[in-house]
Design a protein around this motif. Structure first.
Motif, PDB file in Angstrom:
ATOM      1  N   ARG A   1     -78.936  39.227 -32.730  1.00 41.24           N
ATOM      2  CA  ARG A   1     -80.612  39.424 -32.999  1.00 41.24           C
ATOM      3  C   ARG A   1     -81.657  39.838 -34.099  1.00 41.24           C
ATOM      4  NH1 ARG A   1     -83.846  42.950 -28.636  1.00 41.24           N
ATOM      5  NH2 ARG A   1     -82.966  45.421 -29.349  1.00 41.24           N
ATOM      6  N   PHE A   2     -82.481  39.253 -34.116  1.00 44.95           N
ATOM      7  CA  PHE A   2     -83.156  40.238 -35.684  1.00 44.95           C
ATOM      8  C   PHE A   2     -84.345  41.135 -35.109  1.00 44.95           C
ATOM      9  CE2 PHE A   2     -81.514  36.621 -37.485  1.00 44.95           C
ATOM     10  CZ  PHE A   2     -80.955  37.246 -38.404  1.00 44.95           C
ATOM     11  N   ILE A   3     -83.876  42.262 -35.728  1.00 44.67           N
ATOM     12  CA  ILE A   3     -85.441  43.767 -34.949  1.00 44.67           C
ATOM     13  C   ILE A   3     -85.850  43.953 -35.870  1.00 44.67           C
ATOM     14  CG2 ILE A   3     -85.160  45.778 -34.652  1.00 44.67           C
ATOM     15  CD1 ILE A   3     -82.757  45.294 -32.974  1.00 44.67           C
ATOM     16  N   HIS A   4     -87.607  43.322 -35.701  1.00 43.06           N
ATOM     17  CA  HIS A   4     -88.286  43.826 -36.647  1.00 43.06           C
ATOM     18  C   HIS A   4     -88.947  44.555 -36.737  1.00 43.06           C
ATOM     19  CE1 HIS A   4     -88.517  39.114 -38.348  1.00 43.06           C
ATOM     20  NE2 HIS A   4     -88.049  39.875 -36.920  1.00 43.06           N
ATOM     21  N   THR A   5     -88.987  45.775 -38.059  1.00 43.67           N
ATOM     22  CA  THR A   5     -89.978  47.532 -37.546  1.00 43.67           C
ATOM     23  C   THR A   5     -90.075  47.501 -38.282  1.00 43.67           C
ATOM     24  OG1 THR A   5     -89.379  49.106 -37.108  1.00 43.67           O
ATOM     25  CG2 THR A   5     -87.386  48.425 -38.304  1.00 43.67           C
ATOM     26  N   SER A   6     -90.901  48.432 -38.757  1.00 40.88           N
ATOM     27  CA  SER A   6     -92.127  49.215 -39.565  1.00 40.88           C
ATOM     28  C   SER A   6     -90.888  49.818 -40.731  1.00 40.88           C
ATOM     29  CB  SER A   6     -93.110  49.931 -39.264  1.00 40.88           C
ATOM     30  OG  SER A   6     -91.874  51.626 -39.272  1.00 40.88           O
ATOM     31  N   LYS A   7     -91.120  50.390 -42.324  1.00 44.25           N
ATOM     32  CA  LYS A   7     -90.074  50.315 -43.208  1.00 44.25           C
ATOM     33  C   LYS A   7     -89.547  51.834 -42.719  1.00 44.25           C
ATOM     34  CE  LYS A   7     -91.867  47.717 -46.357  1.00 44.25           C
ATOM     35  NZ  LYS A   7     -92.838  47.070 -47.988  1.00 44.25           N
ATOM     36  N   GLU A   8     -90.632  52.318 -42.148  1.00 44.99           N
ATOM     37  CA  GLU A   8     -91.005  53.909 -41.830  1.00 44.99           C
ATOM     38  C   GLU A   8     -89.215  54.528 -40.873  1.00 44.99           C
ATOM     39  OE1 GLU A   8     -93.465  52.709 -41.665  1.00 44.99           O
ATOM     40  OE2 GLU A   8     -94.001  53.117 -43.412  1.00 44.99           O
ATOM     41  N   ASN A   9     -88.868  53.310 -40.400  1.00 46.69           N
ATOM     42  CA  ASN A   9     -87.410  53.175 -38.979  1.00 46.69           C
ATOM     43  C   ASN A   9     -86.521  53.393 -40.069  1.00 46.69           C
ATOM     44  OD1 ASN A   9     -89.796  53.742 -36.920  1.00 46.69           O
ATOM     45  ND2 ASN A   9     -89.694  51.356 -36.846  1.00 46.69           N
ATOM     46  N   THR A  10     -85.738  53.802 -39.163  1.00 45.82           N
ATOM     47  CA  THR A  10     -84.090  54.609 -40.290  1.00 45.82           C
ATOM     48  C   THR A  10     -83.438  53.251 -38.734  1.00 45.82           C
ATOM     49  OG1 THR A  10     -83.849  56.560 -38.696  1.00 45.82           O
ATOM     50  CG2 THR A  10     -84.910  56.757 -40.977  1.00 45.82           C
ATOM     51  N   ALA A  11     -81.995  53.670 -38.754  1.00 45.49           N
ATOM     52  CA  ALA A  11     -81.356  53.228 -38.394  1.00 45.49           C
ATOM     53  C   ALA A  11     -81.431  53.759 -36.678  1.00 45.49           C
ATOM     54  CB  ALA A  11     -79.747  53.341 -39.198  1.00 45.49           C
ATOM     55  N   MET A  12     -81.425  55.363 -37.265  1.00 39.86           N
ATOM     56  CA  MET A  12     -80.728  56.094 -36.071  1.00 39.86           C
ATOM     57  C   MET A  12     -82.287  56.240 -35.114  1.00 39.86           C
ATOM     58  SD  MET A  12     -78.714  57.857 -35.179  1.00 39.86           S
ATOM     59  CE  MET A  12     -78.592  59.164 -33.508  1.00 39.86           C
ATOM     60  N   ASP A  13     -83.477  55.694 -36.054  1.00 40.62           N
ATOM     61  CA  ASP A  13     -84.694  55.564 -35.068  1.00 40.62           C
ATOM     62  C   ASP A  13     -84.649  54.584 -34.152  1.00 40.62           C
ATOM     63  OD1 ASP A  13     -85.822  57.458 -35.949  1.00 40.62           O
ATOM     64  OD2 ASP A  13     -87.123  56.094 -37.798  1.00 40.62           O
ATOM     65  N   ILE A  14     -83.800  52.708 -34.555  1.00 40.87           N
ATOM     66  CA  ILE A  14     -83.421  51.830 -34.431  1.00 40.87           C
ATOM     67  C   ILE A  14     -82.412  52.019 -32.925  1.00 40.87           C
ATOM     68  CG2 ILE A  14     -82.907  49.702 -33.942  1.00 40.87           C
ATOM     69  CD1 ILE A  14     -85.190  50.389 -35.153  1.00 40.87           C
ATOM     70  N   ILE A  15     -81.786  53.176 -33.017  1.00 41.54           N
ATOM     71  CA  ILE A  15     -80.595  53.186 -32.412  1.00 41.54           C
ATOM     72  C   ILE A  15     -80.989  53.927 -30.763  1.00 41.54           C
ATOM     73  CG2 ILE A  15     -78.364  54.137 -31.376  1.00 41.54           C
ATOM     74  CD1 ILE A  15     -77.298  53.841 -34.528  1.00 41.54           C
ATOM     75  N   LYS A  16     -81.888  54.693 -31.295  1.00 41.31           N
ATOM     76  CA  LYS A  16     -82.845  55.282 -30.264  1.00 41.31           C
ATOM     77  C   LYS A  16     -83.196  54.671 -29.585  1.00 41.31           C
ATOM     78  CE  LYS A  16     -82.522  60.231 -32.396  1.00 41.31           C
ATOM     79  NZ  LYS A  16     -83.166  61.012 -33.377  1.00 41.31           N
ATOM     80  N   HIS A  17     -83.755  53.984 -29.851  1.00 45.94           N
ATOM     81  CA  HIS A  17     -85.250  52.964 -29.249  1.00 45.94           C
ATOM     82  C   HIS A  17     -84.491  51.667 -28.567  1.00 45.94           C
ATOM     83  CE1 HIS A  17     -89.406  51.424 -28.059  1.00 45.94           C
ATOM     84  NE2 HIS A  17     -88.175  49.968 -29.079  1.00 45.94           N
TER      85      HIS A  17
END
Length: 134
Positions: free
Chosen positions: A109-125
């Protein structure tokens, strides 16, 4: 209908489904190790199942039948009745490969997010359980 031609038209689908564990009753009195916070939490389970179907709609129908058939009820170690219930289909993904072999991608799946988010932000969320895995 010719079953060989129908079989040739079928594709593999990975279907992500959600289950909820619903508890009823109170823990047995002698099970004092049950923390109130643990007892008041809800448990959801995400599963990805494979189905072979002619199209996404048929894949979802089959996945729902399989999921409903896998609902379960049991008594946990605290004497509480647990009912594992199918909630809904979350996502269906058509596999690109017709043959399942070692290394076949079964879900993406693709996760669309803002440019400010890091890979760690995605993992945490999205994957907090994987936050501490290295």
């Amino acid at each position: 209908m010719d079953t060989k031609s129908t079989e040739a038209q079928t594709r593999w689908y990975a279907v992500k489904v959600l289950f909820e564990s619903v508890h009823s009753g109170d823990p047995l009195p002698d099970k004092s190790d049950v923390a109130d916070t643990d007892y008041n939490l809800k448990l959801f389970e995400e599963r990805i199942i494979l189905v072979k179907a002619l199209n996404e709609g048929q894949a979802n129908e089959k996945a729902e039948v399989y999921s409903k058939n896998s609902e379960d009820e049991y008594m946990n170690t605290y004497g509480v009745s647990i009912m594992v219930q199918f909630v809904r289909i979350l996502h269906t993904f058509e596999l690109n490969d017709d043959e399942l072999t070692d290394g076949t991608e079964i879900y993406a799946r693709f996760i669309h997010t803002s440019k400010e988010n890091t890979a760690m932000d995605i993992i945490k969320h999205y994957y907090p359980e994987a936050e501490h895995i290295e």
